[in-house]
Design a protein around this motif. Structure first.
Motif, PDB file in Angstrom:
ATOM      1  N   LEU A  99      -3.290  17.369  -4.164  1.00 54.83           N
ATOM      2  CA  LEU A  99      -4.035  16.734  -5.259  1.00 54.83           C
ATOM      3  C   LEU A  99      -3.150  15.761  -6.027  1.00 54.83           C
ATOM      4  N   LEU A 100      -1.889  16.131  -6.242  1.00 59.12           N
ATOM      5  CA  LEU A 100      -0.967  15.229  -6.930  1.00 59.12           C
ATOM      6  C   LEU A 100      -0.719  13.966  -6.105  1.00 59.12           C
ATOM      7  N   LYS A 101      -0.667  14.120  -4.788  1.00 63.65           N
ATOM      8  CA  LYS A 101      -0.503  12.950  -3.917  1.00 63.65           C
ATOM      9  C   LYS A 101      -1.691  12.002  -4.082  1.00 63.65           C
ATOM     10  N   LEU A 102      -2.883  12.560  -4.157  1.00 56.27           N
ATOM     11  CA  LEU A 102      -4.085  11.739  -4.336  1.00 56.27           C
ATOM     12  C   LEU A 102      -4.073  11.036  -5.689  1.00 56.27           C
ATOM     13  N   ILE A 103      -3.719  11.789  -6.731  1.00 54.13           N
ATOM     14  CA  ILE A 103      -3.671  11.214  -8.080  1.00 54.13           C
ATOM     15  C   ILE A 103      -2.613  10.120  -8.153  1.00 54.13           C
ATOM     16  N   TYR A 104      -1.447  10.382  -7.567  1.00 52.23           N
ATOM     17  CA  TYR A 104      -0.360   9.397  -7.569  1.00 52.23           C
ATOM     18  C   TYR A 104      -0.807   8.110  -6.880  1.00 52.23           C
ATOM     19  N   ARG A 105      -1.444   8.262  -5.724  1.00 57.14           N
ATOM     20  CA  ARG A 105      -1.916   7.089  -4.979  1.00 57.14           C
ATOM     21  C   ARG A 105      -2.907   6.282  -5.808  1.00 57.14           C
ATOM     22  N   ASP A 106      -3.865   6.957  -6.421  1.00 53.87           N
ATOM     23  CA  ASP A 106      -4.882   6.258  -7.207  1.00 53.87           C
ATOM     24  C   ASP A 106      -4.272   5.546  -8.409  1.00 53.87           C
ATOM     25  N   LYS A 107      -3.296   6.182  -9.052  1.00 51.39           N
ATOM     26  CA  LYS A 107      -2.695   5.578 -10.240  1.00 51.39           C
ATOM     27  C   LYS A 107      -1.771   4.419  -9.876  1.00 51.39           C
ATOM     28  N   LEU A 109      -2.171   2.418  -7.345  1.00 43.56           N
ATOM     29  CA  LEU A 109      -3.046   1.300  -6.990  1.00 43.56           C
ATOM     30  C   LEU A 109      -3.720   0.701  -8.220  1.00 43.56           C
ATOM     31  N   GLY A 110      -3.976   1.547  -9.225  1.00 40.28           N
ATOM     32  CA  GLY A 110      -4.721   1.064 -10.379  1.00 40.28           C
ATOM     33  C   GLY A 110      -3.887   0.667 -11.578  1.00 40.28           C
ATOM     34  N   GLU A 111      -2.846   1.457 -11.877  1.00 42.25           N
ATOM     35  CA  GLU A 111      -2.121   1.235 -13.125  1.00 42.25           C
ATOM     36  C   GLU A 111      -0.635   0.954 -12.955  1.00 42.25           C
ATOM     37  N   GLY A 112      -0.075   1.248 -11.794  1.00 44.78           N
ATOM     38  CA  GLY A 112       1.333   0.958 -11.579  1.00 44.78           C
ATOM     39  C   GLY A 112       2.235   2.154 -11.795  1.00 44.78           C
ATOM     40  N   LEU A 113       3.497   1.980 -11.430  1.00 47.83           N
ATOM     41  CA  LEU A 113       4.467   3.067 -11.401  1.00 47.83           C
ATOM     42  C   LEU A 113       4.665   3.750 -12.746  1.00 47.83           C
ATOM     43  N   LYS A 114       4.663   2.983 -13.841  1.00 44.55           N
ATOM     44  CA  LYS A 114       4.963   3.566 -15.142  1.00 44.55           C
ATOM     45  C   LYS A 114       3.788   4.343 -15.726  1.00 44.55           C
ATOM     46  N   ALA A 115       2.674   4.368 -15.023  1.00 46.52           N
ATOM     47  CA  ALA A 115       1.501   5.066 -15.550  1.00 46.52           C
ATOM     48  C   ALA A 115       1.096   6.246 -14.673  1.00 46.52           C
ATOM     49  N   THR A 116       2.015   6.750 -13.856  1.00 45.70           N
ATOM     50  CA  THR A 116       1.680   7.867 -12.966  1.00 45.70           C
ATOM     51  C   THR A 116       1.774   9.191 -13.719  1.00 45.70           C
ATOM     52  N   VAL A 117       0.977   9.297 -14.763  1.00 48.28           N
ATOM     53  CA  VAL A 117       0.960  10.501 -15.594  1.00 48.28           C
ATOM     54  C   VAL A 117      -0.396  11.182 -15.463  1.00 48.28           C
ATOM     55  N   THR A 118      -0.375  12.487 -15.298  1.00 46.51           N
ATOM     56  CA  THR A 118      -1.608  13.252 -15.189  1.00 46.51           C
ATOM     57  C   THR A 118      -1.525  14.463 -16.109  1.00 46.51           C
ATOM     58  N   ASN A 119      -2.469  15.383 -15.981  1.00 48.40           N
ATOM     59  CA  ASN A 119      -2.437  16.638 -16.734  1.00 48.40           C
ATOM     60  C   ASN A 119      -3.271  17.674 -15.987  1.00 48.40           C
TER      61      ASN A 119
END
Length: 223
Positions: A99-107, A109-119
């Motif tokens: 799931l983290l891999k999926l979230i990382y990929r989506d972020k 593609l959409g927001e860039g490296l500095k925005a790979t934050v989830t919860n």
């Protein structure tokens, strides 16, 4: 090797020993780490130690059947080889890594490296949408998964694992892609969906059999 350490200052030698211990504990060393709250980058002194003493570390690890791989694109040093202890992840932890891999990929593609934050709330939502997490996870399962992912430098947290709440920021590093890299994410997701469905089918069949057996017991003298 002993003579090499003796030529270093006491502080440098101690930092070198700590770096080698960290390599065995977490398998990789990142060049830059991020504060999950402020997204402020900070240089990792362990990475600098690897750069300065790379030759010594490689020689030391080779004796133990291990190697030191440097990935200049990902900016990491990684422990590899037959001497590296394999990490055994539970099914739940494996699913959370996916799931983290999926979230990382989506972020990315959409927001860039500095925005790979989830919860945790977002992870649960992804789990629900992909049908990978079909039940409420226990606190122990979350703790085990977060601890392992943090130890192996897949994520960073602003505090202790035990203090993580639904909306505590969790920074995802690109190292999450080092796990399960032999197959495409979509294939892995589909594989686990099928396994979960098979488990559900078996459970449903057992429940039906129990129900039918119960009916027979209720009316033993129906004839």
């Amino acid at each position: 090797m002993v003579s090499y350490l003796e030529e270093l200052t006491v502080t440098e030698a101690e930092n070198l020993k700590k770096t080698i211990r960290d390599l065995f504990r977490q398998t990789c060393i990142l060049q830059v780490k991020y504060d999950p709250v402020t997204l402020t980058p900070r240089d990792n002194p362990r990475y600098e130690i690897c750069m300065r003493h790379r030759g010594f570390i490689e020689d030391y690890l080779s004796v133990l059947g291990c190697g030191l791989k440097h990935d200049p694109q990902e900016h990491i040093f990684r422990l590899e080889g037959e001497g590296v202890a394999a990490e055994r992840m539970s099914m739940t932890t494996t699913l959370l890594v996916l799931l983290l891999k999926l979230i990382y990929r989506d972020k990315i593609l959409g927001e860039g490296l500095k925005a790979t934050v989830t919860n945790l709330a977002e992870i649960r939502e992804y789990g629900k949408n992909t049908n990978l997490i079909t039940r409420k996870l226990t606190a122990a399962e979350w703790k085990e998964a977060l601890y392992l992912m943090r130890m192996h430098q897949m994520i960073d947290l602003p505090g202790a694992v035990r203090d993580v709440e639904d909306h505590t920021p969790i920074y995802i590093y690109g190292t999450v892609n080092l796990y399960c890299t032999s197959a495409d994410i979509r294939d892995l997701v589909e594989k686990y969906r099928e396994e979960l469905q098979e488990e559900q089918n078996v459970q449903d069949t057992e429940e039906e059999e129990d129900f039918e057996t119960g009916e027979e017991d209720i009316y033993p003298d129906a004839d």
